[in-house]
Design a protein around this motif. Sequence first.
Motif, PDB file in Angstrom:
ATOM      1  N   UNK A  44      10.200  -4.609  19.784  1.00 36.37           N
ATOM      2  CA  UNK A  44      11.664  -4.723  19.729  1.00 36.37           C
ATOM      3  C   UNK A  44      12.336  -4.088  20.944  1.00 36.37           C
ATOM      4  N   UNK A  45      11.557  -3.304  21.718  1.00 36.85           N
ATOM      5  CA  UNK A  45      12.095  -2.735  22.951  1.00 36.85           C
ATOM      6  C   UNK A  45      13.132  -1.662  22.696  1.00 36.85           C
ATOM      7  N   UNK A  46      14.057  -1.496  23.650  1.00 44.76           N
ATOM      8  CA  UNK A  46      15.035  -0.404  23.559  1.00 44.76           C
ATOM      9  C   UNK A  46      15.925  -0.496  22.321  1.00 44.76           C
ATOM     10  N   UNK A  47      16.085  -1.723  21.761  1.00 46.67           N
ATOM     11  CA  UNK A  47      16.919  -1.866  20.565  1.00 46.67           C
ATOM     12  C   UNK A  47      16.211  -1.324  19.322  1.00 46.67           C
ATOM     13  N   UNK A  48      14.889  -1.131  19.461  1.00 45.84           N
ATOM     14  CA  UNK A  48      14.107  -0.742  18.299  1.00 45.84           C
ATOM     15  C   UNK A  48      14.366   0.682  17.858  1.00 45.84           C
ATOM     16  N   UNK A  49      13.798   1.002  16.706  1.00 54.03           N
ATOM     17  CA  UNK A  49      13.980   2.323  16.124  1.00 54.03           C
ATOM     18  C   UNK A  49      12.987   3.295  16.757  1.00 54.03           C
TER      19      UNK A  49
ATOM     20  N   UNK B 207      -5.903  -5.131   6.407  1.00 57.48           N
ATOM     21  CA  UNK B 207      -4.979  -4.088   5.960  1.00 57.48           C
ATOM     22  C   UNK B 207      -4.731  -3.103   7.115  1.00 57.48           C
ATOM     23  N   UNK B 208      -5.815  -2.722   7.791  1.00 57.40           N
ATOM     24  CA  UNK B 208      -5.690  -1.769   8.904  1.00 57.40           C
ATOM     25  C   UNK B 208      -4.874  -2.369  10.045  1.00 57.40           C
ATOM     26  N   UNK B 209      -5.096  -3.642  10.346  1.00 56.64           N
ATOM     27  CA  UNK B 209      -4.385  -4.272  11.459  1.00 56.64           C
ATOM     28  C   UNK B 209      -2.894  -4.420  11.158  1.00 56.64           C
ATOM     29  N   UNK B 210      -2.563  -4.618   9.874  1.00 49.06           N
ATOM     30  CA  UNK B 210      -1.150  -4.724   9.518  1.00 49.06           C
ATOM     31  C   UNK B 210      -0.481  -3.354   9.585  1.00 49.06           C
ATOM     32  N   UNK B 211      -1.232  -2.340   9.186  1.00 48.50           N
ATOM     33  CA  UNK B 211      -0.678  -0.985   9.175  1.00 48.50           C
ATOM     34  C   UNK B 211      -0.387  -0.503  10.599  1.00 48.50           C
ATOM     35  N   UNK B 212      -1.213  -0.933  11.561  1.00 45.83           N
ATOM     36  CA  UNK B 212      -1.003  -0.499  12.944  1.00 45.83           C
ATOM     37  C   UNK B 212      -0.175  -1.514  13.710  1.00 45.83           C
ATOM     38  N   UNK B 213       0.290  -2.535  13.051  1.00 46.29           N
ATOM     39  CA  UNK B 213       1.052  -3.647  13.629  1.00 46.29           C
ATOM     40  C   UNK B 213       0.324  -4.325  14.779  1.00 46.29           C
ATOM     41  N   UNK B 214      -0.974  -4.557  14.576  1.00 47.73           N
ATOM     42  CA  UNK B 214      -1.677  -5.433  15.504  1.00 47.73           C
ATOM     43  C   UNK B 214      -1.363  -6.863  15.105  1.00 47.73           C
ATOM     44  N   UNK B 215      -0.966  -7.030  13.838  1.00 48.42           N
ATOM     45  CA  UNK B 215      -0.528  -8.333  13.348  1.00 48.42           C
ATOM     46  C   UNK B 215       0.681  -8.077  12.447  1.00 48.42           C
ATOM     47  N   UNK B 216       1.474  -9.128  12.226  1.00 48.10           N
ATOM     48  CA  UNK B 216       2.600  -9.016  11.303  1.00 48.10           C
ATOM     49  C   UNK B 216       2.253  -9.739  10.013  1.00 48.10           C
ATOM     50  N   UNK B 217       2.739  -9.224   8.859  1.00 48.25           N
ATOM     51  CA  UNK B 217       2.439  -9.911   7.594  1.00 48.25           C
ATOM     52  C   UNK B 217       3.099 -11.285   7.540  1.00 48.25           C
ATOM     53  N   UNK B 218       2.490 -12.189   6.798  1.00 46.88           N
ATOM     54  CA  UNK B 218       3.065 -13.526   6.608  1.00 46.88           C
ATOM     55  C   UNK B 218       4.180 -13.430   5.563  1.00 46.88           C
TER      56      UNK B 218
ATOM     57  N   UNK C  41       7.457   2.173   7.746  1.00 50.91           N
ATOM     58  CA  UNK C  41       7.035   3.525   8.118  1.00 50.91           C
ATOM     59  C   UNK C  41       8.256   4.416   8.007  1.00 50.91           C
ATOM     60  N   UNK C  42       8.150   5.450   7.235  1.00 50.96           N
ATOM     61  CA  UNK C  42       9.295   6.328   6.958  1.00 50.96           C
ATOM     62  C   UNK C  42      10.530   5.493   6.603  1.00 50.96           C
ATOM     63  N   UNK C  43      10.306   4.400   5.856  1.00 54.03           N
ATOM     64  CA  UNK C  43      11.408   3.560   5.403  1.00 54.03           C
ATOM     65  C   UNK C  43      11.861   2.514   6.387  1.00 54.03           C
ATOM     66  N   UNK C  44      11.362   2.542   7.624  1.00 53.39           N
ATOM     67  CA  UNK C  44      11.768   1.542   8.630  1.00 53.39           C
ATOM     68  C   UNK C  44      10.758   0.406   8.653  1.00 53.39           C
ATOM     69  N   UNK C  45      11.248  -0.830   8.705  1.00 49.83           N
ATOM     70  CA  UNK C  45      10.345  -1.972   8.837  1.00 49.83           C
ATOM     71  C   UNK C  45       9.568  -1.803  10.146  1.00 49.83           C
TER      72      UNK C  45
END
Lengths: 603, 590
Positions: free
Chosen positions: B335-340, B391-402, B408-412
């Motif tokens: 998301x770049x600079x706009x991201x959380x 599960x691990x790849x989704x948790x580390x955002x190597x992939x996005x869920x379908x 993480x701490x309430x943030x998508x």
Amino acid sequence: MTSKVTSAVMRQGLRVLGAAIRAEKAVFTAAVVSSALYGVMTVASARALGWTTEYVVLPAFRQGETATGAITLGMVLILGTALLKALGVAGRRYFAGVMQYRMQARSRRDVTRQYLRLPLAWHHRHPTGQLLSNASADAEAAWAPLAPLPMAVGVIVMLVTAAVALVLTDVMLALVGFLIFPAIALLNLVYQRRLSPLVTRAQQFRAEVSEIAHESFDGALVVKTLGREDTETARFRARAEELRDANVAVGRVRGLFDPMLEALPTLGVLAVLLVGAVRLESGAITSGVLVEVAYLFTLLAFPIRALGWVLAELPRAVVGYERVQAVLTATGSMEYGTATLTSGAPARLEVRDLDYAYGDFQVLHGVTFEVEPGRTVALVGPTGSGKSTLAQTFVRLVDPAAGAVLVDGTDLREVARGGVSDAVALVPQQTFLFDDTVRGNVTLGLPVSDQDVWQALRLAQADGFVSALSSGLDTMVGERGTTLSGGQRQRLALARALVRRPRLLVLDDATSSVDPQVEAKILYGLRDAAATSAASTVVVVAYRMATIALADQVVYLEHGRVADQGSHEDLLARCEGYRNLVTAYEREEAEREALESDEEINA
Amino acid sequence: MSSLQGVERSALDTVRHGLSLTPEFRRGLAGTLALAVFATLGKVIVPIAVQQTIDRGLGGAVPDVPFIRTTVVVCAVAVVVTALCGYLMNVRLYKATEASLATLRVRGFRHVHDLSVLTQNSERRGALVSRVTGDVDQISAFMQWGGLMIIVAVGQLLVASAVMFVYSWQLALLIWACFLPLLVALPRFQRWLSAAYTRVRERTGDMLAAVSESVVGAAVIRAHGSEARTAERLDTAIEANKAAQARTQRIVATVFPLTEIVAAIALAAVVLVGVRLGVGDGITEGGLVLFLFLITLFVSPMQIATEVLNEAQNAIAGWRRVLGVLDTPPDVADPGPDGVELPRGPISVSFENVGFAYPGGPPVLREVSVDIPPRSRIAVVGETGSGKTTFAKLLTRLMDPVSGRVTVDGEDLREVRFSSLRERIVMVPQDGFLFDGTLAENIRFGRPEATDAEIALAMTELGLADWVEGLPAGLDTPVGQRGESLSAGERQLVALARAYLADPDLLLLDEATSAVDPATEVRLARALEGVTRGRTAVSIAHRLSTAEAADEVLVFEHGRIVQRGPHAELVGRPGVYADLHASWVTASHS
């Protein structure tokens, strides 16, 4: 690295060319004859044009008529010389290409044969990328000057013919030629001397850019998970910019010399016009001769550069040739004896005072143990204790630095080529699959029936997933084939060993990616098979207790030494290191339970 | 299947789009082209000089030597000026193309890293590398040689034709009539040649694959004594490659001489017609000789045309492949600079109804919902293919869920800046890739600013100091290409140390110690437990010892979490976990 056209490089380069000429005499002769024909006919075509100008064009304009005979002869001369020249060009191009490709193929065959001959220890000392480039880029570079070589010979013939023709025609005009053409040749030499080191440098950077990209993309997951994209890009950018600057440096030299090489013959033609006019004035030559010489200069301008092309390729060729030769003359190839290991019964393995070192770093020290026929031995030891290296000596992938490995009392070094792999099979830790079918990967060319293949697959617990594949045994696997999981690949590698019915089977942590339940099935299957037909002695490198429990005997390694050996129970009782290793999980569990109950009491 | 298709483009569009990405090339292009035109004009100086000499210098009874001298000097000056133009043009061209291609290379490289693992894995690594190396080189070869040749050849044809038409339109038409059939046939030759070159490339690829197999599979070949078969496969591939190369040579060896013959026919025709025409009409003898010289200008463009056209095609194909990378949007985008920006500290993760399927494949995760509280220790277990690694790849955002979301701490997770995410969550994969360099350099990859003392301290904290001391040069031991000088287990130790040094708030281990001996594994686990207090830890475990120590165990089966709870609770209850644990105990305990 040699990159300049020094006299040493020249001498070595000529030796390389000499080797090629000796190897392909007939093709080279054909190419040179064709090229010589081309050279002579180029000069002849200028002559034909000069003659036609003199006897057809000028009479037509000056006297208003031309003899029909002269016109016919002029046409015949022009078309005839062109036809012969075309033949020469065709022959030169074709044969020169064939010669170059044949030599490249020959080097590639020799190099790859040598790869297969040299011992694994040699392979370990040379990076994969280098071995690949020895067989591809280096073999290509070594023979690259062969393509322009016949052309260069043809050009020399052309120049000599032209010189003779010029001298015979007019000495003054010949002098102009003798000034201009050596000047072009000299300029060419200077050009190539300036250019080659720059080209070599650019080539080096290109290889480095490629290496960085390769490594970085191979490690893409690590780069991503640690968020190192920026630093990796900076690393790549630095090298890409160096490549850019190196290429621009090459471009500057090319950009300077190319127009000069083009301008020089043009200035030569202009000089011919000037000198020719004076000669014409004195009546020494005719207008036809003037046209002929001017035309000849125009025709010679381009081919003369071929001399430079051979020179340009020479340094690269010498480097390529030397790299190829380094492989071909590499020593340390394994010596073989004449003994055979022919008995059909399970083998007896004896390891005697075995040492092994990677360079200066000794990893095995005086390893000694024996395995009786039909027994199963587990090699156990901490990470990095030398188990895999030891396993490799059993199939003679590497020879010990000192000591010996004996199978049925025969030192493996005494066994004839191919004899060891007939009797002993190793399933390594890392599985390698060839770009081939399942069948091809299991048999590796061994003539066995599909029934035997299926039997081996069954024993390796691989028959289930193989029969579920789209084309069964004919399914392509490997890099371009169906993707298999780590456990599936390991089971194929196991079947590959089992189909050979080895008398000694060495499993180097070969089932680490297989689920424990499946692994248990494999091990029980092997033990049952041992009781029947496919009897063999088994050495297994393992961590899992289930695997160790199946062994009749355990050899425990620590820091490359046999710390203890005996039955599993004996070692558990007397060897602390062994006990710590194999009961690590249980102790951990017990300690944690104790800790938890403590916490409960305290709470 | 590669998912780097990018956008369908025509050849022209490809070039236009490619150039628009590299403004360095277009800057000053007009000046370069103008110089090219002047450089080309140099080609007709000699023919015109010859004509002038013959007609005006030699036209009279005695040669007009002063006129010829003047002509020669003027022409010589013109030659020098055009050569200078050629030099300036070359330098400008090299500078512009190299600058633009370096930019293209770096952009391509960066983009490959920005693509998701899914996209990266859909392509062979070697093919990805060639998109930033060989493919770019192909473009540069064309821009600096082929492209220039096209300009020069077309210019040469145009200038020669223009001069011809000025002197005699009849003869000019005659020459064109001679060369036209060849010109028409050229695209056909080019198609043959291109097909032949494609074949060579394929055969060369096969040959390289065979060589690579024989080198990479050296151990297997020796272990099973299949040298003879390998040699046979190699020979076949090398022979096929040679045969394909010889074929291209036959085509080239046909086209080149054909041009010579056509030129001779044109020459003969010009003399024949010129003599007749000249006598009746206004062409001079010098004019006729001029034509004979100009014909030579037709030869080289025809001879090189097939090769140049072929190179042009390769360059466009190369461009397509490079653009194919750049056009592929990063499907897991920063998301770049706009991201959380997440503040550092204990971290919590939630999966809310998460589902995942590989493109075109069946679902591999279904409706997974789980909360991982801060400072917790989670073990993920299940059979091969149950969805643990996904599960691990989704948790580390190597992939996005379908479907569903991971927070993480309430943030998508999709809203979190990569720089922040990678700092806080680090995964250690099973195959810990090492870079060619020393042990210390590899560990420092986790935190580039770490000092040697910090690295040594990290190794001590992980209980690996003894292991490091046992290596030939300690932390300075070179690990070799891809870390191949170390054993598989040792590579995992380095990968773990590297992640540990990165000091994340959530450490995810994906079977990260599968090749390590049990004693070392237990020691490591204990060390990690000690030093990661205050952090969240998720371990995907093959060996269930990890599960026994965890606060909570998540049991996966067929893409779902079928059981969860602490080990003590699960092990007593009949179910998947009890079965897994039982077979593990049998396999690992005495």
